[in-house]
Scaffold this active site. Structure first.
Site, PDB file in Angstrom:
ATOM      1  N   GLU A 162      20.134 104.946  49.422  1.00 54.98           N
ATOM      2  CA  GLU A 162      21.349 104.809  48.613  1.00 54.98           C
ATOM      3  C   GLU A 162      21.233 103.740  47.522  1.00 54.98           C
ATOM      4  OE1 GLU A 162      24.733 106.105  51.811  1.00 54.98           O
ATOM      5  OE2 GLU A 162      24.037 104.045  51.960  1.00 54.98           O
TER       6      GLU A 162
HETATM    7  C1  TNX Z   1      24.852 106.194  55.123  1.00 54.75           C
HETATM    8  S1  TNX Z   1      22.339 106.553  56.521  1.00 54.75           S
HETATM    9  C2  TNX Z   1      24.130 105.011  55.115  1.00 54.75           C
HETATM   10  C3  TNX Z   1      24.712 103.802  55.717  1.00 54.75           C
HETATM   11  C4  TNX Z   1      26.085 104.059  56.264  1.00 54.75           C
HETATM   12  C5  TNX Z   1      26.128 105.396  56.939  1.00 54.75           C
HETATM   13  C6  TNX Z   1      27.416 105.701  57.623  1.00 54.75           C
HETATM   14  C7  TNX Z   1      21.884 105.587  55.460  1.00 54.75           C
HETATM   15  C8  TNX Z   1      20.444 105.452  55.303  1.00 54.75           C
HETATM   16  N1  TNX Z   1      22.811 104.928  54.746  1.00 54.75           N
HETATM   17  O1  TNX Z   1      24.726 102.766  54.772  1.00 54.75           O
HETATM   18  O2  TNX Z   1      26.398 103.052  57.164  1.00 54.75           O
HETATM   19  O3  TNX Z   1      25.886 106.384  55.967  1.00 54.75           O
HETATM   20  O4  TNX Z   1      27.345 106.868  58.362  1.00 54.75           O
END
Ligand code: TNX
Length: 504
Positions: free
Chosen positions: A316
């Protein structure tokens, strides 16, 4: 409690279901007052595992269960299994024979003995998990189990950045997950809301970003000192669990930037964040300070971690341009190698060319991922954590008070009803390192919250990772799962009483 606490168990009534089960109902063994545990001569590890088994059995049986190398009806032996040849079952496999006169476990390595102990525990009546002496017969069902894992890596991830969990809470969690032959604990140590591992030379990371008011809703404080972390790593290792530390970068770094404003683009202070937004923070790819910081962190985390992996996040990174992301990852990959670790990253990292040794962790819900497939074709291994199946922070139903729902609702059948070798085109059985169930902590506040989201779904992911694909069967699984209600109640483990499971 109304369930039959002393009901005789079937030899295959185990999660994960063993690879090969041959019951012999005429050969039950009953643990008695005089039963002793015998362990492989000359092996301190076997002796320790024998003591661990005795510690599990003593409270409810009230028996002495001495552990020694001379004699004993329950034998934990280290050797080749004679028939299939030395090492056939790998480090984690074991052969468990239960006969009228005793129990013999054979494994080529201590991890196999430990796994056999988890199987033995489940083969005893539910009353075995009681805290004090119970009256009844401690019958083990007769026959032979020959067992080994399908996949090498079977993990669970705990996010201690959004909400901190103490060393004791994490240890308790470890004790519950190893019952399902989980062998990796991925600790998500840093994120926008908090930094939870002490780093030498960078004290403000934990003083400020592990301090009061940190975490989602400002629920902090909390962080692991280096001694805490080492204590946890040792505790995990005693249970044959490898800790995989994650320092998330180049995104998810607001907490680091709060502590050290020189890590931002303009050096200006940023405000602490206690909300659940993602994708707004980034380290600066074009600044040398960034890599000096990362090198200190990677060196320290590598030095504290005996396991082979170091997870660099990489997810992300919406606040990092594609070019900066590539520059950043290409600078960090050699740093991880320099300190002797194998890099793991969320699969976005696979958008950059990776060395063969790198591991990509797939976490999205899409049916395909080009980068992950390319990494697999290039020889990299993949950990499967598709959010719509394995995310323990997703709600069970729309009514679940805890959890999120961005990847959908995940009931037990959904957590169980998939196969990691079929999940992504280009990522077949051979490309799999294993499976992992991540538990993000935005909505969690207590160990009971963690347990509620974990059970009963983690056993589904554990079985997918361990048991041969051919054994996969929902009806069988939910019947075996039902037997855990009385065990978890006695262990003090809270679980979601999913209506899909015929709880006993
Ligand atoms: C996505 S999964 C994220 C996290 C959040 C999560 C909540 C991932 C690699 N990044 O930052 O906590 O969704 O479900």
């Amino acid at each position: 409690m109304s369930e039959p606490a002393f009901q005789r168990r079937g030899l295959g009534d185990v999660i994960p279901v063993p690879a090969d089960v041959r019951p012999d109902p005429a050969a039950d063994f009953t643990i008695g007052e005089g039963t002793a545990i015998r362990t492989a001569p000359g092996s301190a590890e076997a002796a320790r595992i024998g003591e661990y088994l005795a510690t599990l059995l003593r409270p409810a049986t009230g028996y002495a269960l001495p552990v020694g190398v001379e004699s004993g009806e329950i034998a934990l032996l280290l050797e080749g299994d004679g028939e299939d040849g030395e090492g056939e079952d790998g480090d984690e496999g074991y052969r468990l024979e239960i006969g009228a006169s005793g129990v013999t476990v054979r494994a080529t390595a201590p991890a196999g003995l430990f796994n056999a102990v988890q199987t033995l525990r489940q083969l005893l009546p539910a009353a075995i998990d009681a805290a004090g002496p119970q009256q009844g017969a401690w019958v083990l069902p007769g026959g032979l189990i020959v067992d080994r894992p399908r996949l090498k890596y079977r993990g669970v991830m705990l996010d201690i950045a959004r909400h901190f969990f103490t060393v004791d809470e994490i240890k308790s969690y470890l004790d519950s997950v190893v019952q399902f032959k989980i062998n990796h604990l991925h600790l998500h140590l840093t994120d926008d809301q908090g930094w939870r591992l002490e780093i030498d030379g960078w004290p403000r990371l934990t003083e400020v970003s592990g301090g009061a008011g940190t975490g989602v809703d400002g629920a902090g404080p909390g962080y692991l000192t280096r001694a805490d972390y080492t204590d946890l790593v040792d505790y995990a290792a005693e249970r044959f669990v490898t800790v995989v530390p994650e320092i998330d970068m180049p995104g998810h770094v607001n907490a680091a930037q709060v502590a050290y404003p020189e890590l931002t683009a303009d050096g200006a202070a940023v405000a602490p964040r206690t909300d659940t937004e993602v994708g707004y923070s980034s380290l600066v790819a074009g600044k040398e300070e960034t890599y000096a910081f990362i090198e200190d962190v990677v060196r320290e985390v590598a030095a504290l971690t005996p396991g082979p992996y170091l997870h660099i996040g990489g997810d992300e990174a919406q606040a990092t341009t594609a070019e900066d992301y590539r520059t950043f990852i290409q600078r960090v990959l050699p740093l991880v190698a320099k300190y002797g670790k194998r890099v793991v990253g969320w699969h976005e990292m696979a958008g950059v060319e990776l060395p063969e040794t790198a591991v990509a962790q797939y976490w999205r819900i899409e049916a395909t991922d080009e980068g992950t497939a390319r990494a697999a074709a290039n020889g990299s291994k993949v950990i499967m954590s598709p959010a719509d199946r394995t995310y323990l922070d997703m709600k069970y139903t729309a009514q679940s008070p805890l959890g999120l729902d961005w990847a959908g609702l995940i009931d037990v059948e959904r957590a169980y009803g998939w196969d990691p070798a079929d999940r992504l085109p280009g990522v077949g059985e051979d490309a799999l390192l294993g499976v992992e169930a991540p538990l993000w902590a935005e909505t969690l506040r207590s160990l009971a919250d963690v347990q509620t989201m974990t059970y009963p779904r983690l056993p589904a992911v554990a079985e997918i990772g361990w048991s041969p694909r051919a054994t996969h069967d929902w009806e069988s699984f939910r019947r075996r799962l039902a037997a855990f209600a009385p065990r978890w109640r006695r262990q003090g483990v809270v679980f979601h009483p999913s209506p899909e499971v015929p709880w006993s």
